[in-house]
Design an enzyme around this catalytic site. Structure first.
Site, mmCIF file in Angstrom:
data_model
loop_
_atom_site.group_PDB
_atom_site.id
_atom_site.type_symbol
_atom_site.label_atom_id
_atom_site.label_comp_id
_atom_site.label_asym_id
_atom_site.label_seq_id
_atom_site.Cartn_x
_atom_site.Cartn_y
_atom_site.Cartn_z
ATOM 1 N N GLU A 65 10.625 13.794 35.469
ATOM 2 C CA GLU A 65 9.393 13.334 34.824
ATOM 3 C C GLU A 65 8.302 13.130 35.868
ATOM 4 O O GLU A 65 8.579 12.839 37.026
ATOM 5 C CB GLU A 65 9.652 12.040 34.043
ATOM 6 C CG GLU A 65 10.193 10.872 34.851
ATOM 7 C CD GLU A 65 9.106 9.967 35.405
ATOM 8 O OE1 GLU A 65 7.936 10.121 35.017
ATOM 9 O OE2 GLU A 65 9.437 9.103 36.233
ATOM 10 N N LYS A 66 7.052 13.304 35.438
ATOM 11 C CA LYS A 66 5.903 13.089 36.316
ATOM 12 C C LYS A 66 5.412 11.658 36.116
ATOM 13 O O LYS A 66 4.780 11.354 35.104
ATOM 14 C CB LYS A 66 4.794 14.097 36.009
ATOM 15 C CG LYS A 66 3.577 13.954 36.915
ATOM 16 C CD LYS A 66 2.488 14.944 36.530
ATOM 17 C CE LYS A 66 1.252 14.725 37.378
ATOM 18 N NZ LYS A 66 0.653 13.387 37.182
ATOM 19 N N SER A 67 5.717 10.796 37.057
ATOM 20 C CA SER A 67 5.337 9.386 36.942
ATOM 21 C C SER A 67 3.833 9.214 37.118
ATOM 22 O O SER A 67 3.212 9.882 37.941
ATOM 23 C CB SER A 67 6.055 8.548 38.010
ATOM 24 O OG SER A 67 7.444 8.720 37.930
ATOM 25 N N GLY A 220 3.916 13.833 32.121
ATOM 26 C CA GLY A 220 4.286 15.238 32.206
ATOM 27 C C GLY A 220 5.618 15.446 32.885
ATOM 28 O O GLY A 220 6.452 14.534 32.980
#
EC number: 2.7.7.50
Length: 402
Positions: A65-67, A220
């Site tokens: 996941e894009k933190s 994202g």
């Protein structure tokens, strides 16, 4: 002097190193990594485009996941007295000193010894602690390793090997430390965790299990090639996916305020015939960074579309009392295809480069939806399995026959 304990502001996670010390530290890091440049060495992703679906079918990728946090390199080193110290390096290449004794990263077989010359890639987030009425705790989420104990040979190893080294030599000893001394946790600057990685076809797992369970915001996915070495700067093998409507760009904002004619009453009060009206909504121009390749050698080029600022937004911005001119702003498109202010990016020195802007605009025009990603997962998995079987057969052929 700052006291050990959890950081409260991930944008200012420690004491910022003064210029001379920062230059010295940049030279140290460059030496460890075998670089001539003292610029920020972190890898940067490219925006996911439709062509990358084929890339995911052709090559082995991991996905995480894009933190929605702040990217840092964590530098483990020693001070002039040989004491253990740590710095967080931001994208501006500023070094933030963590309060002494607020972190300890023991060696695998010696809890007193510590790592030095070690550079870890990750992101600092604030997790919401369940059942605490919204209390936040800082976490450093690790997704790569550049150097271990003054050795940068790791840079040329594949991603799974780099993560394996981090897990075995840094993370496991760190976890044992927390188990042995849980009373020290409240005094630590943050907790360290490894970011959960799935094979690239585990897209459904990311959407259905991983992201809903997160204690921090996510915007994202990141796909990282398993087989390629670590790449300083923009890496075409790190793919940043966002839903097309969630793509954002960082611009430099310049405000042009209207000139107005003074009324008779204002003229009587001594106003000039024309004056700048700082109360009305200004025209907001957006500029992209182009190095020295802009018009006439300028560093910036005017973006064709302006920033739309509504009346109520302008009142809010004025009430902040902060300087607005020339700030870096993150912008998104609204339902009417107007660029709107999403947030200020004071953690960035520059707006997005013109090449990044082109890439993101292509993603917006030709974006891949979450449903399209999910639909592609089966073909990605089949291709991965075929490659894995071929590797297995090659290894068997290379084994000596008795």
């Amino acid at each position: 002097m700052e006291q050990p304990g959890p950081i409260t502001d991930i944008a200012k996670p420690g004491i910022k190193a003064p210029r001379d010390l920062a230059i010295s530290l940049r030279e140290e890091v460059a030496r460890i990594l075998g670089r001539s440049s003292i610029g920020f060495p972190g890898a940067q992703p490219v925006s996911f485009a439709r062509k990358h679906l084929e890339e995911l079918r052709r090559e082995d990728y991991y996905v995480c996941e894009k933190s929605d946090g702040i990217r840092y390199l964590l530098y483990l080193t020693v001070d002039e007295e040989g004491q253990e110290v740590q710095y967080l390096i931001d994208r501006k290449n500023d070094y933030w000193f963590l309060p002494r004794n607020s972190m300890h990263f023991p060696m695998p077989n010696d809890i007193q010894a510590f790592h030095r010359g070690t550079i870890i890639d990750g992101e600092l987030v604030m997790d919401t602690v369940p059942g605490t009425n919204g209390r936040k705790e800082p976490r450093f989420l690790v997704f790569d390793l550049l150097a271990l104990d003054d050795k940068a040979e790791l840079l040329n190893k594949p991603l799974d090997k780099r993560l394996g080294y981090f897990s075995a030599y840094i993370y496991e000893p760190y976890k044992k430390l927390l188990q042995q001394f849980p009373q020290e946790i409240p005094f630590m600057a943050f907790k360290v965790e490894m970011k959960r990685m799935e094979l690239s076809y585990g897209i459904e797992t990311m959407f259905r299990e991983v992201i809903p369970a997160l204690k921090h915001d996510s915007d994202g996915l990141i796909f990282t090639c398993r087989t390629t070495p670590y790449h300083f700067g923009t890496d075409p093998h790190i793919l940043k996916w966002k839903a097309p409507h969630e793509n954002t760009l960082d611009f430099r904002m310049r405000l042009n305020f209207p000139l107005v004619q003074a009324t008779e009453a204002e003229l009587d009060e001594g106003f000039p015939e024309q004056f700048t009206d700082y109360d009305s909504v200004p025209q907001a121009e957006l500029y992209v960074f182009c190095g020295n390749d802009g018009p006439g050698g300028s560093k910036y080029e005017l973006f064709p579309d302006p920033l739309y600022i509504a009346e109520d937004e302008w009142e809010t911005l004025k009430a902040l009392g902060d300087p607005l001119q020339d700030r870096v702003v993150e912008c998104c498109l609204d339902a009417e295809n107007r660029w709107r202010l999403f947030r200020f990016r004071d953690d960035k020195n520059e707006a997005n480069h013109t090449s990044t802007v082109s890439s993101v605009m292509a993603s917006i025009r030709d974006g891949v939806s979450d449903q399209e990603l999910l639909s592609a997962a089966t073909a990605i998995k089949e291709s991965w399995k075929i490659r894995a079987q071929k590797r297995k057969e090659q290894q068997q052929q290379q084994q000596p026959k008795h």
